[in-house]
Scaffold this motif. Structure first.
Motif, PDB file in Angstrom:
ATOM      1  N   GLY A  31       0.983  -1.104   0.062  1.00  0.00           N
ATOM      2  CA  GLY A  31      -0.063  -0.052   0.018  1.00  0.00           C
ATOM      3  C   GLY A  31       0.766   1.146  -0.157  1.00  0.00           C
ATOM      4  N   HIS A  32       0.090   2.615  -0.130  1.00  0.00           N
ATOM      5  CA  HIS A  32       0.705   3.588  -0.153  1.00  0.00           C
ATOM      6  C   HIS A  32      -0.083   4.684   0.434  1.00  0.00           C
ATOM      7  N   ASN A  33       0.535   5.829   0.776  1.00  0.00           N
ATOM      8  CA  ASN A  33      -0.453   7.062   1.252  1.00  0.00           C
ATOM      9  C   ASN A  33      -0.256   7.940  -0.009  1.00  0.00           C
ATOM     10  N   TYR A  34      -1.226   7.996  -0.913  1.00  0.00           N
ATOM     11  CA  TYR A  34      -1.247   8.835  -2.034  1.00  0.00           C
ATOM     12  C   TYR A  34      -1.557  10.142  -1.841  1.00  0.00           C
ATOM     13  N   ILE A  35      -1.033  10.801  -2.867  1.00  0.00           N
ATOM     14  CA  ILE A  35      -1.293  12.292  -2.831  1.00  0.00           C
ATOM     15  C   ILE A  35      -1.585  12.428  -4.531  1.00  0.00           C
ATOM     16  N   VAL A  36      -2.771  13.066  -4.572  1.00  0.00           N
ATOM     17  CA  VAL A  36      -3.301  13.430  -5.920  1.00  0.00           C
ATOM     18  C   VAL A  36      -3.626  15.023  -5.878  1.00  0.00           C
ATOM     19  N   GLU A  37      -2.824  15.284  -6.926  1.00  0.00           N
ATOM     20  CA  GLU A  37      -2.598  16.892  -7.150  1.00  0.00           C
ATOM     21  C   GLU A  37      -3.432  17.238  -8.756  1.00  0.00           C
ATOM     22  N   VAL A  38      -4.420  18.084  -8.401  1.00  0.00           N
ATOM     23  CA  VAL A  38      -5.251  18.452  -9.577  1.00  0.00           C
ATOM     24  C   VAL A  38      -4.858  19.804 -10.127  1.00  0.00           C
ATOM     25  N   GLU A  39      -4.525  19.875 -11.150  1.00  0.00           N
ATOM     26  CA  GLU A  39      -4.296  21.357 -11.758  1.00  0.00           C
ATOM     27  C   GLU A  39      -5.393  21.797 -12.647  1.00  0.00           C
ATOM     28  N   LEU A  40      -5.702  23.172 -12.649  1.00  0.00           N
ATOM     29  CA  LEU A  40      -6.797  23.618 -13.384  1.00  0.00           C
ATOM     30  C   LEU A  40      -6.254  24.897 -13.957  1.00  0.00           C
ATOM     31  N   SER A  41      -6.282  25.251 -15.276  1.00  0.00           N
ATOM     32  CA  SER A  41      -5.863  26.433 -15.727  1.00  0.00           C
ATOM     33  C   SER A  41      -7.070  27.460 -16.504  1.00  0.00           C
ATOM     34  N   GLY A  42      -6.731  28.697 -16.951  1.00  0.00           N
ATOM     35  CA  GLY A  42      -7.531  29.415 -17.532  1.00  0.00           C
ATOM     36  C   GLY A  42      -6.800  30.518 -18.161  1.00  0.00           C
ATOM     37  N   GLY A  49     -12.445  36.474  -9.525  1.00  0.00           N
ATOM     38  CA  GLY A  49     -10.956  36.706  -9.539  1.00  0.00           C
ATOM     39  C   GLY A  49     -10.453  35.169  -9.421  1.00  0.00           C
ATOM     40  N   PHE A  50     -11.324  34.205  -9.634  1.00  0.00           N
ATOM     41  CA  PHE A  50     -10.806  32.550  -9.847  1.00  0.00           C
ATOM     42  C   PHE A  50     -10.617  32.140 -11.161  1.00  0.00           C
ATOM     43  N   VAL A  51      -9.806  31.006 -11.034  1.00  0.00           N
ATOM     44  CA  VAL A  51     -10.051  30.057 -12.189  1.00  0.00           C
ATOM     45  C   VAL A  51     -10.970  29.316 -11.711  1.00  0.00           C
ATOM     46  N   ARG A  52     -11.176  28.812 -10.822  1.00  0.00           N
ATOM     47  CA  ARG A  52     -12.139  27.918 -10.145  1.00  0.00           C
ATOM     48  C   ARG A  52     -12.227  27.933  -8.803  1.00  0.00           C
ATOM     49  N   ASP A  53     -13.277  28.187  -7.861  1.00  0.00           N
ATOM     50  CA  ASP A  53     -13.320  28.284  -6.575  1.00  0.00           C
ATOM     51  C   ASP A  53     -12.870  26.852  -6.060  1.00  0.00           C
ATOM     52  N   TYR A  54     -11.939  26.868  -5.310  1.00  0.00           N
ATOM     53  CA  TYR A  54     -11.392  25.478  -4.581  1.00  0.00           C
ATOM     54  C   TYR A  54     -12.532  24.661  -3.946  1.00  0.00           C
ATOM     55  N   HIS A  55     -13.370  25.650  -3.522  1.00  0.00           N
ATOM     56  CA  HIS A  55     -14.654  24.592  -2.815  1.00  0.00           C
ATOM     57  C   HIS A  55     -15.709  23.819  -3.985  1.00  0.00           C
ATOM     58  N   GLU A 101     -11.810  23.097 -16.720  1.00  0.00           N
ATOM     59  CA  GLU A 101     -10.209  23.752 -16.757  1.00  0.00           C
ATOM     60  C   GLU A 101      -9.307  22.811 -16.357  1.00  0.00           C
ATOM     61  N   THR A 102      -9.749  21.455 -16.109  1.00  0.00           N
ATOM     62  CA  THR A 102      -8.589  20.702 -15.758  1.00  0.00           C
ATOM     63  C   THR A 102      -7.702  20.385 -16.806  1.00  0.00           C
ATOM     64  N   THR A 103      -6.280  20.621 -16.444  1.00  0.00           N
ATOM     65  CA  THR A 103      -5.519  20.300 -17.301  1.00  0.00           C
ATOM     66  C   THR A 103      -4.282  19.450 -17.155  1.00  0.00           C
ATOM     67  N   ALA A 104      -4.272  18.850 -16.066  1.00  0.00           N
ATOM     68  CA  ALA A 104      -3.277  17.876 -15.606  1.00  0.00           C
ATOM     69  C   ALA A 104      -3.512  17.394 -14.054  1.00  0.00           C
ATOM     70  N   VAL A 105      -3.243  16.288 -13.885  1.00  0.00           N
ATOM     71  CA  VAL A 105      -3.121  15.528 -12.669  1.00  0.00           C
ATOM     72  C   VAL A 105      -2.218  14.679 -12.282  1.00  0.00           C
ATOM     73  N   ARG A 106      -1.684  15.030 -11.053  1.00  0.00           N
ATOM     74  CA  ARG A 106      -0.464  14.218 -10.622  1.00  0.00           C
ATOM     75  C   ARG A 106      -0.520  13.389  -9.520  1.00  0.00           C
ATOM     76  N   VAL A 107       0.173  12.175  -9.407  1.00  0.00           N
ATOM     77  CA  VAL A 107      -0.245  11.209  -8.248  1.00  0.00           C
ATOM     78  C   VAL A 107       1.223  10.831  -7.897  1.00  0.00           C
ATOM     79  N   SER A 108       1.270  10.890  -6.429  1.00  0.00           N
ATOM     80  CA  SER A 108       2.284  10.398  -5.906  1.00  0.00           C
ATOM     81  C   SER A 108       2.051   9.216  -4.889  1.00  0.00           C
TER      82      SER A 108
END
Length: 119
Positions: A31-42, A49-55, A101-108
């Motif tokens: 098993g792992h303790n995963y980190i998923v990082e989502v990138e949104l761009s505009g 004043g947001f690309v997208r509200d984090y909420h 607006e999703t442009t990339a996802v990284r997984v660790s």
């Protein structure tokens, strides 16, 4: 000019890469303790004043918590190619369908390794 935002999500889960030789450590259940990082761009920002509200990324947290956290990923995804690369693509496609607006996802899987899916 392009604006970019990212947000991290964390979960713990097991998996097994059964296509690897039996002596490979990742062929064993682990098993792992995963980190998923989502990138949104505009190119522009919305009226707040947001690309997208984090909420607005809360549904991704809910999806991860309900379907991935403390689960066996081979069962969740229904196949044996449950690599960080495949998870990045899976989460990208899930996000892209809901957040254009999703442009990339990284997984660790570890503090020293990352896989990224960016079409």
């Amino acid at each position: 000019m392009m604006f970019r935002i990212t947000k991290e999500f964390h979960f713990s889960a097991s998996h097994q890469l059964k296509s690897l030789p039996a002596e490979h450590q990742c062929a064993r259940l682990h098993g792992h303790n995963y980190i998923v990082e989502v990138e949104l761009s505009g190119e522009t920002l919305n009226e707040h004043g947001f690309v997208r509200d984090y909420h607005e990324l809360a549904p991704l947290k809910q999806y991860i918590d309900e379907c991935f956290d403390h689960r066996h990923l081979n069962d969740v995804l229904g196949h044996d190619r449950v690599t960080a690369e495949c998870l990045a693509q899976h989460f990208y496609e899930w996000c892209q369908a809901r957040l254009p607006e999703t442009t990339a996802v990284r997984v660790s899987e570890t503090a020293k390794t990352w896989a990224e899916y960016r079409p």
